[in-house]
Design a protein around this motif. Structure first.
Motif, PDB file in Angstrom:
ATOM      1  N   TRP A   1       0.826  -1.211   0.000  1.00 20.09           N
ATOM      2  CA  TRP A   1       0.000   0.000   0.000  1.00 20.09           C
ATOM      3  C   TRP A   1       0.858   1.257   0.000  1.00 20.09           C
ATOM      4  O   TRP A   1       0.479   2.282   0.560  1.00 20.09           O
TER       5      TRP A   1
ATOM      6  N   ASN B   1      -0.860   4.559  -1.095  1.00 20.21           N
ATOM      7  CA  ASN B   1      -1.742   5.189  -0.113  1.00 20.21           C
ATOM      8  C   ASN B   1      -0.926   5.971   0.916  1.00 20.21           C
ATOM      9  O   ASN B   1      -1.274   7.101   1.278  1.00 20.21           O
TER      10      ASN B   1
ATOM     11  N   ALA C   1       0.375   9.105  -0.704  1.00 21.52           N
ATOM     12  CA  ALA C   1      -0.694  10.093  -0.878  1.00 21.52           C
ATOM     13  C   ALA C   1      -0.985  10.818   0.433  1.00 21.52           C
ATOM     14  O   ALA C   1      -1.180  12.045   0.455  1.00 21.52           O
ATOM     15  N   LYS C   2      -1.007  10.079   1.538  1.00 20.55           N
ATOM     16  CA  LYS C   2      -1.273  10.706   2.828  1.00 20.55           C
ATOM     17  C   LYS C   2      -0.152  11.659   3.234  1.00 20.55           C
ATOM     18  O   LYS C   2      -0.407  12.712   3.840  1.00 20.55           O
TER      19      LYS C   2
ATOM     20  N   ARG D   1       1.654  13.430   1.152  1.00 19.68           N
ATOM     21  CA  ARG D   1       1.480  14.649   0.350  1.00 19.68           C
ATOM     22  C   ARG D   1       0.312  15.474   0.869  1.00 19.68           C
ATOM     23  O   ARG D   1       0.369  16.715   0.877  1.00 19.68           O
ATOM     24  N   GLN D   2      -0.757  14.807   1.294  1.00 16.14           N
ATOM     25  CA  GLN D   2      -1.877  15.545   1.881  1.00 16.14           C
ATOM     26  C   GLN D   2      -1.425  16.299   3.130  1.00 16.14           C
ATOM     27  O   GLN D   2      -1.801  17.458   3.339  1.00 16.14           O
TER      28      GLN D   2
ATOM     29  N   VAL E   1      -4.607  16.378  -2.845  1.00 20.26           N
ATOM     30  CA  VAL E   1      -4.514  15.021  -3.388  1.00 20.26           C
ATOM     31  C   VAL E   1      -5.901  14.424  -3.555  1.00 20.26           C
ATOM     32  O   VAL E   1      -6.757  14.535  -2.669  1.00 20.26           O
TER      33      VAL E   1
ATOM     34  N   ASN F   1      -7.239  10.935  -3.584  1.00 22.07           N
ATOM     35  CA  ASN F   1      -6.732   9.610  -3.215  1.00 22.07           C
ATOM     36  C   ASN F   1      -7.719   8.537  -3.663  1.00 22.07           C
ATOM     37  O   ASN F   1      -8.801   8.388  -3.094  1.00 22.07           O
TER      38      ASN F   1
ATOM     39  N   THR G   1      -6.943   5.169  -3.864  1.00 22.90           N
ATOM     40  CA  THR G   1      -6.223   3.924  -3.609  1.00 22.90           C
ATOM     41  C   THR G   1      -7.038   2.887  -2.850  1.00 22.90           C
ATOM     42  O   THR G   1      -6.965   1.702  -3.154  1.00 22.90           O
TER      43      THR G   1
ATOM     44  N   LEU H   1       1.430  10.473  -9.143  1.00 25.14           N
ATOM     45  CA  LEU H   1       1.128  11.156  -7.882  1.00 25.14           C
ATOM     46  C   LEU H   1       1.966  12.420  -7.744  1.00 25.14           C
ATOM     47  O   LEU H   1       1.455  13.490  -7.373  1.00 25.14           O
TER      48      LEU H   1
ATOM     49  N   ASP I   1      -0.907  14.823  -8.222  1.00 25.91           N
ATOM     50  CA  ASP I   1      -1.606  14.639  -6.945  1.00 25.91           C
ATOM     51  C   ASP I   1      -2.846  13.761  -7.091  1.00 25.91           C
ATOM     52  O   ASP I   1      -3.837  13.936  -6.379  1.00 25.91           O
TER      53      ASP I   1
ATOM     54  N   ALA J   1      -3.696   9.746  -6.696  1.00 25.64           N
ATOM     55  CA  ALA J   1      -3.107   8.498  -6.196  1.00 25.64           C
ATOM     56  C   ALA J   1      -3.977   7.313  -6.591  1.00 25.64           C
ATOM     57  O   ALA J   1      -5.186   7.304  -6.319  1.00 25.64           O
TER      58      ALA J   1
END
Length: 392
Positions: free
Chosen positions: A18, A21, A24-25, A27-28, A34, A36, A38, A344, A348, A350
């Motif tokens: 993962w 995921n 992505a978190k 970057r958030q 983002v 997301n 995923t 990503l 942005d 994911a």
């Protein structure tokens, strides 16, 4: 220090799958906008009525120990559900209640397999399946699911993979990540093959209430001719938007549940009574919540198809059920992890790399359909722009 061999067998089969995921978190958290796509979270919160049922049960003292098989109120509800849906009686002795489908599958394979056994399953597969099988000491034997067959497992392909070590055929219908629904004739052919070779059929049916556009779903337990060798698992995580409550079950022959019960009681001696009350209420009603979710996800799959199919060589596979669509990126890249990470970073957006779900899905991306229609449209615009730039 010394460790059990299973820790080596499961190395790399957990959270490493993962990575998108997690990225992505991150970057958030850094302030990026983002989208997301995923994880297969439901697109609505757990219904207030179910939360209130759980709270009322807790206030009423339903917080003590349970028994290993399951609370009577939930066993009653499961018995009614499967008796009605499959048109033959299912007593309490056919069920084991457990915290989610994942735990149920772990119990199933620990009960029916031993070191050196082989379990045949489709490739692509849900990201945790290999670990579930290996944790039992068994060896997963992937059989390629072909796009031209709509990613449905075929009995002829299974037959070619059977050896004297084969113990079970592992189904997932509706399928994650492809959204394929096995048809009655395909299930019958697999059942006949299992009977001929004295194999178990194990079927993860957690998406059974989430079929798109009114498509029918057939359980692997629908045909009574094969029920003595068939075990299915499901939960309320997807259908009732309750993944965090961890409430699921296994349904199988009475002899299976009898033999599995001591192992279940060794793992955990019963699930929480207040969650059992909530689950009983959830499965007693018509799957209205799931039907609404499925309709929205089918619509978003259509948005993906309309906006991206054919753009810079991308191809979009629309699902028959479930929470995901697939994008074939092979015209742009044969490395799904690298492409997903680059996407990503650049846009942005994911999505999960197909490689997380098996060798057969390398060069594909799995897209969760739980973002709003507006966010899905925005994600498509970003992906299309990136794809055209990459193809230029």
């Amino acid at each position: 220090m010394r460790y059990a061999q299973v820790t080596d067998q499961l190395a790399g089969l957990g959270s490493e799958k993962w990575i998108l995921n997690a990225a992505a978190k991150r970057r958030q958290a850094e302030g990026h906008r983002v989208i997301n796509l995923t994880i297969g979270e439901p697109d609505v919160p757990t219904p207030d009525s179910l939360i209130e049922t759980a709270c009322t049960a807790m206030r009423a003292g339903r917080t003590g120990y349970s028994n290993g098989r399951g609370e009577p109120v939930l066993l009653d509800a499961l018995s009614r559900r499967y008796t009605t849906r499959l048109n033959r009686p299912f007593g309490h002795d056919r069920f084991l209640c457990l915290p989610g489908t994942q735990t149920s599958l772990y119990l199933v394979f620990r009960t029916i397999c031993e070191p050196g056994c082989e379990v045949i399953l489709g490739d692509p597969m849900y990201a945790t399946y290999e670990g579930i099988i290996r944790a039992s000491g068994a060896v997963p034997v992937p059989v390629r699911l072909k796009p031209e067959q709509n990613f449905r497992l075929q009995a002829a392909d299974v037959a070619a993979a059977i050896t004297p070590a084969t113990r079970a055929v592992f189904l997932n219908t509706p399928h994650n990540p492809t959204g394929a629904i096995l048809q009655p004739g395909e299930l019958r052919a697999l059942g006949e093959l299992a009977r001929a070779h004295d194999l178990w059929i194990v079927s993860d049916e957690v998406y059974g209430d989430l079929t798109h556009d009114g498509r029918p779903f057939t359980s692997a337990l629908a045909d009574p001719e094969f029920e003595e060798r068939t075990i299915i698992t499901a939960s309320i995580s997807k259908s009732h938007a309750a993944p965090g409550f961890r409430s699921g079950w296994a349904v199988g022959p009475a002899d299976f549940t009898h033999r599995a019960l001591p192992l279940s009681e060794t793992m955990l001696f019963g699930s929480q009574p207040f969650i059992a009350d909530m689950t009983a209420e959830a499965i007693a009603s018509a799957p209205v919540l799931a039907q609404g979710m499925a309709a929205r996800m089918a619509r978003r799959a259509q948005i993906l198809f309309d906006r991206l199919d054919g753009v810079a060589g991308l191809r979009v596979h629309r699902p028959e059920a479930g929470m995901f669509a697939l994008i074939d990126i092979r015209a742009l890249s044969d490395n799904s992890l690298a492409f997903a990470l680059e996407l990503l970073e650049a846009t942005d957006v994911a999505m999960m790399p197909g490689a997380s779900f098996g060798l057969a899905l390398e060069g594909w991306l799995r897209v969760a359909l739980n973002a709003s229609d507006a966010d899905t449209e925005e994600a498509c615009a970003r992906i299309a722009a990136y794809a055209m730039q990459k193809a230029a």
